[in-house]
Scaffold this active site. Structure first.
Site, PDB file in Angstrom:
ATOM      1  CD  GLN A 151      16.604 -20.494  67.430  1.00  0.00           C
ATOM      2  OE1 GLN A 151      18.128 -21.090  67.504  1.00  0.00           O
ATOM      3  NE2 GLN A 151      16.281 -21.382  68.196  1.00  0.00           N
TER       4      GLN A 151
ATOM      5  CE1 TYR B 231      15.269 -24.361  70.622  1.00  0.00           C
ATOM      6  CE2 TYR B 231      17.584 -24.250  69.843  1.00  0.00           C
ATOM      7  CZ  TYR B 231      16.439 -24.609  69.513  1.00  0.00           C
ATOM      8  OH  TYR B 231      16.198 -25.236  68.793  1.00  0.00           O
TER       9      TYR B 231
ATOM     10  CE  LYS C 292      12.303 -22.529  63.404  1.00  0.00           C
ATOM     11  NZ  LYS C 292      12.492 -23.528  64.000  1.00  0.00           N
TER      12      LYS C 292
ATOM     13  CG  HIS D 160      11.597 -27.685  66.320  1.00  0.00           C
ATOM     14  ND1 HIS D 160      11.555 -26.153  67.439  1.00  0.00           N
ATOM     15  CD2 HIS D 160      12.928 -28.139  66.727  1.00  0.00           C
ATOM     16  CE1 HIS D 160      13.115 -26.251  66.963  1.00  0.00           C
ATOM     17  NE2 HIS D 160      14.013 -27.327  66.888  1.00  0.00           N
TER      18      HIS D 160
ATOM     19  NE  ARG E 105      15.154 -31.473  64.711  1.00  0.00           N
ATOM     20  CZ  ARG E 105      15.797 -32.774  64.095  1.00  0.00           C
ATOM     21  NH1 ARG E 105      15.542 -33.838  63.259  1.00  0.00           N
ATOM     22  NH2 ARG E 105      16.831 -32.989  64.772  1.00  0.00           N
TER      23      ARG E 105
HETATM   24  C1  FNR Z   1      15.903 -28.122  63.620  1.00  0.00           C
HETATM   25  N1  FNR Z   1      14.998 -27.646  63.549  1.00  0.00           N
HETATM   26  C2  FNR Z   1      15.729 -26.223  64.745  1.00  0.00           C
HETATM   27  N2  FNR Z   1      14.696 -24.566  65.278  1.00  0.00           N
HETATM   28  C3  FNR Z   1      15.633 -24.451  65.612  1.00  0.00           C
HETATM   29  O1  FNR Z   1      14.439 -23.051  66.186  1.00  0.00           O
HETATM   30  N3  FNR Z   1      16.527 -23.945  66.875  1.00  0.00           N
HETATM   31  C4  FNR Z   1      17.303 -25.281  65.857  1.00  0.00           C
HETATM   32  O2  FNR Z   1      18.782 -25.256  66.846  1.00  0.00           O
HETATM   33  C5  FNR Z   1      16.981 -25.695  65.444  1.00  0.00           C
HETATM   34  N4  FNR Z   1      18.170 -27.265  64.894  1.00  0.00           N
HETATM   35  C6  FNR Z   1      17.114 -27.909  63.733  1.00  0.00           C
HETATM   36  C7  FNR Z   1      18.368 -29.096  63.190  1.00  0.00           C
HETATM   37  C8  FNR Z   1      17.693 -30.491  63.196  1.00  0.00           C
HETATM   38  C9  FNR Z   1      18.957 -31.606  62.286  1.00  0.00           C
HETATM   39  C10 FNR Z   1      16.809 -29.947  62.263  1.00  0.00           C
HETATM   40  C11 FNR Z   1      16.224 -30.790  60.619  1.00  0.00           C
HETATM   41  C12 FNR Z   1      15.598 -28.683  62.680  1.00  0.00           C
HETATM   42  C13 FNR Z   1      13.763 -26.579  63.707  1.00  0.00           C
HETATM   43  C14 FNR Z   1      14.110 -25.972  61.660  1.00  0.00           C
HETATM   44  O3  FNR Z   1      14.036 -24.855  62.019  1.00  0.00           O
HETATM   45  C15 FNR Z   1      12.542 -26.529  61.375  1.00  0.00           C
HETATM   46  O4  FNR Z   1      11.265 -25.898  62.197  1.00  0.00           O
HETATM   47  C16 FNR Z   1      12.163 -27.450  60.591  1.00  0.00           C
HETATM   48  O5  FNR Z   1      13.271 -28.425  59.621  1.00  0.00           O
HETATM   49  C17 FNR Z   1      11.005 -27.636  59.798  1.00  0.00           C
HETATM   50  O6  FNR Z   1      10.737 -28.747  58.868  1.00  0.00           O
HETATM   51  P1  FNR Z   1      11.199 -29.749  57.895  1.00  0.00           P
HETATM   52  O7  FNR Z   1      10.780 -28.564  56.861  1.00  0.00           O
HETATM   53  O8  FNR Z   1      13.149 -29.768  58.160  1.00  0.00           O
HETATM   54  O9  FNR Z   1      10.400 -30.827  57.392  1.00  0.00           O
END
Ligand code: FNR
Length: 365
Positions: A133, A135, A248, A272, A275
């Protein structure tokens, strides 16, 4: 102790409850928290909870299959591991526990740009079942270096996360002064002292780092803004990446159509995990609209708010080809280590299998 906890996990809620006990407040709130007052998370959960499955009878569901097809490979579950940064905060070695799980079930392990283990090591441990993944940040110089590094390591799928032009405001993180690396003031000291098992573990194994930014000959600026990405950026990444490209963090059907026109291989509908934008629409509510926009055959993945195998069935019935779990996997690790993770995975699999049977389905779609 960890094994006892693993045996106490019968649902994602159990894992969360046990994790809350073991993790410092600061770490629990970082993993569990969401943007603003968290109504975005509630909105999505309400939509998922309000959706019902259709029970059907007398359909001979004795032979049920969990496998799914992803870019020509066959997975053993229709769900995988969403990319998450700094997973080793949940427990030392968490990244590699997730990688071993991915290898065992041949499902993708999303490896975050800000993973706490080098991307090469995760790919190797996951036996190739890892997606990198990325950014996009700054002018892209560091981003393209990382993309090239992932390609050289042997990654075949790149996930471009597009829903973080700015990191969302998450009050539960701000309240604890959550920052990497940690700043240990009096409040954090009390927090760590009250969670001694976690703290001693970290002391013993060393605190987690962002492991992918140390590249020979390149000084990655971790404070670079992610706000400059545009459609031209996407075109440059598409040109630079010969493998599968997943985007994503898509919630709008018009954006989904444009992505398809611009040559991406799959779209991940996601907020996300709530978040980012508190007022975003529920990804579950958007899913059928996005499916309609991209047509029946375009690969569409889903994450955010999934807490059970029944949730997986709901999103697959709602138009997704594959689902991803996020934070609940970290809770299982925090609660019961690798045994806890395996237990929760089995719980999710059983929930899906039983739900398929009740709905007269031999496949989840
Ligand atoms: C994330 N997510 C995330 N997504 C991404 O693309 N890069 C990242 O570095 C992160 N880091 C991250 C840290 C933490 C602690 C969480 C909880 C989430 C988002 C993740 O890929 C995903 O979209 C969500 O976690 C999905 O939702 P649920 O299943 O946690 O409710």
């Amino acid at each position: 102790m960890k094994h006892l906890n693993a045996r106490a996990i019968h649902s994602a809620d159990d894992a969360r409850r046990l994790a809350r006990r073991h993790l410092p407040w600061m770490v629990f709130d970082y993993i569990d928290g969401a943007a603003g007052t968290e109504t975005g998370a509630t909105r999505n959960r309400s939509a998922l909870d309000a959706a019902v499955l259709r029970p059907r009878i007398l359909k001979d569901v004795s032979a049920r299959s969990f496998s799914a097809s992803l870019f020509g490979t066959t997975t053993e579950r229709p769900f995988g591991i969403a990319p998450m940064g700094m997973c080793n905060l949940s427990a030392p070695g968490a990244d590699l526990m997730l990688a071993r799980l991915a290898a065992r079930y041949k499902v993708p392990h999303g490896v975050s740009t800000v993973a706490s283990t080098p991307l090469e090591k995760i790919l190797e441990t996951a036996d190739g079942h890892a997606w990198f993944q990325i950014y996009f940040s700054g002018d892209g110089a560091g981003t393209f270096k990382l993309i090239e590094r992932a390609r050289m390591a042997g990654y075949e799928t790149l996930v471009l996360t597009v829903d973080v032009p700015e990191v969302g405001r998450r009050p539960r993180e701000l309240r604890h002064g959550f920052k990497m690396p940690f700043r240990i003031g009096p409040r954090q000291f009390v927090d760590f002292a009250l969670h001694p098992v976690w703290s001693l573990n970290m002391l013993f194994h060393g605190k987690p780092q962002m492991a992918n930014f140390d590249m020979p000959g390149y000084d990655f600026d971790r404070t670079e803004s992610r706000a400059a990405a545009d459609w031209d950026t996407l075109a440059r990444i598409r040109d630079a990446w010969p493998g599968h490209l997943v985007v994503k963090g898509v919630l709008d059907p018009e954006d989904a159509e444009l992505l398809k026109e611009n040559g991406v291989d799959a779209i991940q509908v996601s907020s996300h995990g709530a978040r980012q934008l508190e007022s975003a629409p529920s990804p579950f509510a958007q899913l059928p609209l996005i499916r309609e926009a991209v047509g029946p055959d375009f690969p569409l993945f889903f994450d955010s708010g999934l807490r059970s195998g029944e949730d997986v069935l709901k999103v697959m019935q709602g138009g997704a080809d594959f689902a991803f779990f996020g934070r609940i996997l970290q809770f299982a690790i925090a609660a019961g280590g690798e045994a806890g993770l395996n237990t929760l995975w089995q719980v999710l699999s059983d929930e899906l299998s039983i739900a398929m049977a009740q709905c007269g389905l031999t496949t989840p779609q």
